[in-house]
Write an enzyme that holds these catalytic residues in place. Structure first.
Site, short mmCIF file in Angstrom:
data_model
loop_
_atom_site.label_atom_id
_atom_site.label_comp_id
_atom_site.label_asym_id
_atom_site.label_seq_id
_atom_site.Cartn_x
_atom_site.Cartn_y
_atom_site.Cartn_z
N HIS A 91 30.36 48.45 65.34
CA HIS A 91 31.27 47.33 65.22
C HIS A 91 32.66 47.82 64.83
CE1 HIS A 91 29.50 48.02 61.23
NE2 HIS A 91 30.61 47.52 60.72
N HIS A 134 36.51 46.62 63.05
CA HIS A 134 37.20 45.68 62.17
C HIS A 134 38.63 45.46 62.66
CE1 HIS A 134 34.04 46.03 59.03
NE2 HIS A 134 33.93 47.26 59.53
N LYS A 156 34.28 36.96 55.44
CA LYS A 156 35.04 37.35 54.25
C LYS A 156 36.50 36.91 54.31
CE LYS A 156 34.22 41.81 54.52
NZ LYS A 156 33.61 42.11 55.82
N PRO A 214 29.12 53.15 58.08
CA PRO A 214 29.33 51.71 58.23
C PRO A 214 28.50 50.92 57.23
CG PRO A 214 27.78 52.47 59.86
CD PRO A 214 28.23 53.70 59.12
N HIS A 216 34.43 51.87 60.28
CA HIS A 216 33.98 52.46 59.03
C HIS A 216 32.95 53.56 59.28
CE1 HIS A 216 35.10 48.81 56.33
NE2 HIS A 216 35.99 49.76 56.20
N TYR A 238 24.27 49.44 60.56
CA TYR A 238 24.19 50.43 61.63
C TYR A 238 23.96 49.80 63.01
CZ TYR A 238 24.50 54.05 58.14
OH TYR A 238 24.95 54.87 57.14
N HIS A 239 24.94 49.02 63.42
CA HIS A 239 25.12 48.56 64.81
C HIS A 239 26.62 48.66 65.02
CE1 HIS A 239 24.37 46.08 68.46
NE2 HIS A 239 25.65 45.76 68.26
#
Length: 336
Positions: A275, A277, A190, A269, A266, A272-273
């Site tokens: 991570h 940001h 993104k 999230p 988040h 759902y693994h």
């Protein structure tokens, strides 16, 4: 009949030619992103097409024309659907960004699995009012956890492709493949003003004007942590390393100082693994107070109490049409 239809499905999309719109999910007046639902020739599974204009990197006026020229990103590493990012002829709409989410590429998946994946993206991209729900541990166990368990395993297949170095190697910034505490950091797709990772040498990424929109992603290697709720004291070495090494890698690669970097998680999230940001503090999307949790605060909470995220209440933001919101409302009606 179903097998012949699957045989006819194109597994790669060369263009938007033949796309037939069945519904406008979002007119873009509020989000700036127009989202359309429709079908491609040869496949009756609907797809989501998103149209948006990318941000322009400030401070590089001489390279402005180059900055707004988009390169094709097809196919994306996504395994749960075909994810395409394409260019539009300048005489039609200069600088227009096009994304296509194409579940029809999953010819070997069941109709039910493809329908669930499509419903998720329709819900995510359709215009809808945001809602919040204060989730306590009982609501998590009764509504949120069953929601997570019902997600098809293929929904995060793209994550494992990245972790296994099968996809997005050109975006990889760092990797420690330790099974318990290891993680990798890569640039998030993104971040559209990032220099072309295939064509631009890494030394030219340093202090690039696009770092104003910096967006990177940290993915842990262990598979037993799906969200903030699963974090305990045993995960502190991993979390501390993600905070420390992430800052170091981003500073050494892009020249972005620590005070200009935001690191957060988040909840709920997007997938759902577990991570993390990493963004420039000037980036203002995805950081609403009822969804983003700063990683440094997460670490301190767990240092004080290993069971903090198992016991606390957490505010959840979602759309009014989301499946998770439906489950929370049913839980409320049942008085649980």
């Amino acid at each position: 009949m179903a097998s012949s239809l699957h045989d006819a499905m194109p597994d790669r999309l060369p263009s938007l030619r033949g796309f037939k719109t069945s519904r406008v999910l979002n007119d873009g007046k509020e989000s700036g992103v127009v989202a359309l639902l429709g079908t491609f020739p040869g496949c009756d599974t609907e797809s989501v097409v998103k149209l948006s204009r990318p941000p322009i990197p400030l401070g590089d006026l001489d390279g402005l024309a180059t900055a707004v020229t988009l390169s094709e990103r097809a196919p994306y590493s996504g395994m749960e659907y075909g994810y395409y990012h394409g260019v539009v002829a300048s005489e039609f709409a200069p600088g227009l960004s096009v994304d296509v989410l194409y579940p029809g590429c999953l010819a070997n998946e069941s109709e039910e699995a493809r329908a669930k994946l499509l419903a998720k993206h329709v819900s995510r991209n359709a215009s809808q009012a945001p809602v919040v729900f204060r989730e306590n541990p009982r609501a998590y166990a009764a509504a949120h956890l069953p929601y997570i368990d019902a997600i098809p395993s293929s929904a995060i297949g793209w994550v494992y492709k990245i972790l296994n170095k099968e996809k997005e190697l050109e975006r990889l910034l760092f990797d420690d493949d330790d099974a318990n505490d290891g993680f990798l950091v890569n640039t998030d797709p993104k971040w559209v003003t990032h220099p072309d990772p295939k064509a631009t040498p890494k030394e030219q990424w340093m202090n690039h004007p696009g770092t104003r929109e910096l967006y990177c992603l940290g993915l842990c290697h262990r598979k037993d942590v799906r969200s903030l709720r699963d974090l305990r004291a045993a995960h502190l070495p991993m979390l501390r390393a993600m905070a420390r090494k992430g800052r170091e890698v981003i500073k050494n690669t892009y020249g972005l100082a620590d005070e200009s970097l935001r690191i957060f998680v988040h909840y709920p999230p997007q997938f759902y693994h577990f991570h993390v940001h990493f963004t420039n503090v000037s980036v203002d999307h995805g950081v609403s107070a009822e969804r983003a949790h700063l990683l440094d605060d997460v670490i301190e909470n767990i240092e004080r109490d290993s069971e903090h995220y198992a016991k606390c209440s957490i505010t959840c933001r979602m759309g009014e049409n989301d499946e998770l919101w439906r489950r929370f409302k049913e839980l409320d009606k049942a008085g649980a």
